[in-house]
Design a protein around this motif. Sequence first.
Motif, PDB file in Angstrom:
ATOM      1  N   MET A   1      20.714  16.760 -48.254  1.00 54.23           N
ATOM      2  CA  MET A   1      21.653  16.772 -47.186  1.00 54.23           C
ATOM      3  C   MET A   1      21.435  18.079 -46.601  1.00 54.23           C
ATOM      4  O   MET A   1      22.744  18.747 -46.672  1.00 54.23           O
ATOM      5  N   ASP A   2      20.518  18.451 -45.914  1.00 50.76           N
ATOM      6  CA  ASP A   2      20.391  19.542 -45.304  1.00 50.76           C
ATOM      7  C   ASP A   2      20.510  20.824 -46.155  1.00 50.76           C
ATOM      8  O   ASP A   2      21.346  21.894 -45.594  1.00 50.76           O
ATOM      9  N   PHE A  28      28.431  23.982 -45.193  1.00 53.39           N
ATOM     10  CA  PHE A  28      28.046  25.466 -45.559  1.00 53.39           C
ATOM     11  C   PHE A  28      26.994  25.816 -44.522  1.00 53.39           C
ATOM     12  O   PHE A  28      25.766  25.226 -44.581  1.00 53.39           O
ATOM     13  N   PRO A  29      27.130  26.599 -43.491  1.00 53.65           N
ATOM     14  CA  PRO A  29      26.059  27.062 -42.555  1.00 53.65           C
ATOM     15  C   PRO A  29      25.229  28.129 -43.404  1.00 53.65           C
ATOM     16  O   PRO A  29      25.479  28.735 -44.378  1.00 53.65           O
ATOM     17  N   VAL A  30      23.994  28.369 -42.545  1.00 60.03           N
ATOM     18  CA  VAL A  30      23.115  29.349 -43.158  1.00 60.03           C
ATOM     19  C   VAL A  30      23.941  30.857 -43.091  1.00 60.03           C
ATOM     20  O   VAL A  30      24.747  31.166 -42.323  1.00 60.03           O
ATOM     21  N   VAL A 263      15.999  26.185 -52.802  1.00 63.05           N
ATOM     22  CA  VAL A 263      15.212  26.930 -51.657  1.00 63.05           C
ATOM     23  C   VAL A 263      15.091  25.851 -50.683  1.00 63.05           C
ATOM     24  O   VAL A 263      14.747  24.623 -50.810  1.00 63.05           O
ATOM     25  N   GLU A 264      15.468  26.305 -49.399  1.00 61.53           N
ATOM     26  CA  GLU A 264      14.877  25.385 -48.061  1.00 61.53           C
ATOM     27  C   GLU A 264      14.019  26.408 -47.298  1.00 61.53           C
ATOM     28  O   GLU A 264      14.010  27.676 -47.364  1.00 61.53           O
ATOM     29  N   LEU A 277      12.716  31.683 -45.427  1.00 62.30           N
ATOM     30  CA  LEU A 277      13.461  31.371 -46.780  1.00 62.30           C
ATOM     31  C   LEU A 277      14.772  31.445 -46.735  1.00 62.30           C
ATOM     32  O   LEU A 277      15.431  32.435 -46.648  1.00 62.30           O
ATOM     33  N   ILE A 278      15.342  30.187 -47.026  1.00 64.40           N
ATOM     34  CA  ILE A 278      16.821  30.057 -46.991  1.00 64.40           C
ATOM     35  C   ILE A 278      17.328  29.735 -48.708  1.00 64.40           C
ATOM     36  O   ILE A 278      16.722  28.680 -49.217  1.00 64.40           O
ATOM     37  N   VAL A 279      17.961  30.630 -49.178  1.00 66.66           N
ATOM     38  CA  VAL A 279      18.273  30.308 -50.718  1.00 66.66           C
ATOM     39  C   VAL A 279      19.530  30.116 -51.239  1.00 66.66           C
ATOM     40  O   VAL A 279      20.474  30.924 -50.348  1.00 66.66           O
TER      41      VAL A 279
END
Length: 412
Positions: A1-2, A28-30, A263-264, A277-279
């Motif tokens: 889900m993104d 929730f945005p980045v 992690v994304e 890295l998006i954590v």
Amino acid sequence: MDGQPTAEVIEQLRDIPLYRESLAQGYFPVLDKPEIARGFPENWMTPRLAAALAAGEAEYVLSTGTNHARMQLIRPPYFLLHSYYRLWREHPDISGTWESGCRRVSLTTVLATEHVARINAARSGVPPQAVPALEDRWLDDRTCYLNLRLDPALWERDEVVRMLQEIETARRAHPRGEYHLDCSGYHLAHLVRKVGEEGLWDEFPPPASIIHAYEYTPVNVRRFLRQHFDCPLIDLFGSTELGYLYYSDRRGAYWPHLDDMSVELHPVAPGSTIFELIVSSVRNPYMPLIRYRSGDCVRTQDGTPDPSGITQFCGRQKELLHTPHGPVAQGDLDRCIGEATARVFLHQLRLAGPAEARLAYTTFDGAPLDTTESAALEHAVGELTGRHCRLEHRAHLPIGPSGKYAWLAGAA
């Protein structure tokens, strides 16, 4: 889900002002660093956090600022140290050195040493010493810090002898005469070179395990260290605000250490196989970071955004070099150099105008590359960057004010 947080994670965020809008919108945005800092600390304050601060169970700290602007944080005391110790304790290749009680000697930036000395001075209620003694550089009963100079290339013989003696002191405290060496790969490589130049190998007790965990370690530096140490060399990846997320095994493969995290991977540009890295992490209960853009870049085994397939932590997003072929990361230039020659130690790509670049470099043996190696490396770097490249051999490349080396200089 993104990358959206689970219902369980959402329950841990309900009282935090920073996330109210996201909770209301159901999305929730980045999360970027400026959003974390805006309105700090009120944007994080909850009754639970206020009580923890009053009880000493949470504290204000600053991130190191070595890779981005310093950022205020709230976290449990010794958050990063406990994360390190847990990983060391659980690591399949070096857990034995934890269990046997090895002391940890840390050879990294002088900023880290000064930080420990300030902590100890504050505990004692005295001003920190300009040159902290060994007893002022113990973080706890297990970890001491060695380095007292910004630029390790400028260490003199008496400094090297002092550090070797302090290593020996830590080693002798172990029943089998073992110790654990924690380092920046660059700093350890400098020490190895100085020990060789000064004829001090008999004074350098071999470590039982090594972790390098402070910055990107180049291919050639890893090679150089493996030539000199017959023990596991482990790479850790993490940050002040997150703790440690991945570790390598002794063969160099990376494994996740993502308790209370997910992690994304997002491409840094359309079609790029470099990912940022998006954590999402609730490991720090007082400052959970949801879809936080860490600023770190990775490459994966097959070029897809699969966090389990990470094969390289390749640098910082803000330091990408934009080329006609797409973005180039620190790790890409490093790989290019490592494939051309094993002799290059330090390097910095200096941009000159829109189509020129100079690669300043030092070597492990101090001698310049020969004509054939130079031509091959100039061609390879030119192909990678889309710029005409010229090599410049240097006896010395200065370190940055943070105690870390910049791989790229000049505006793209």
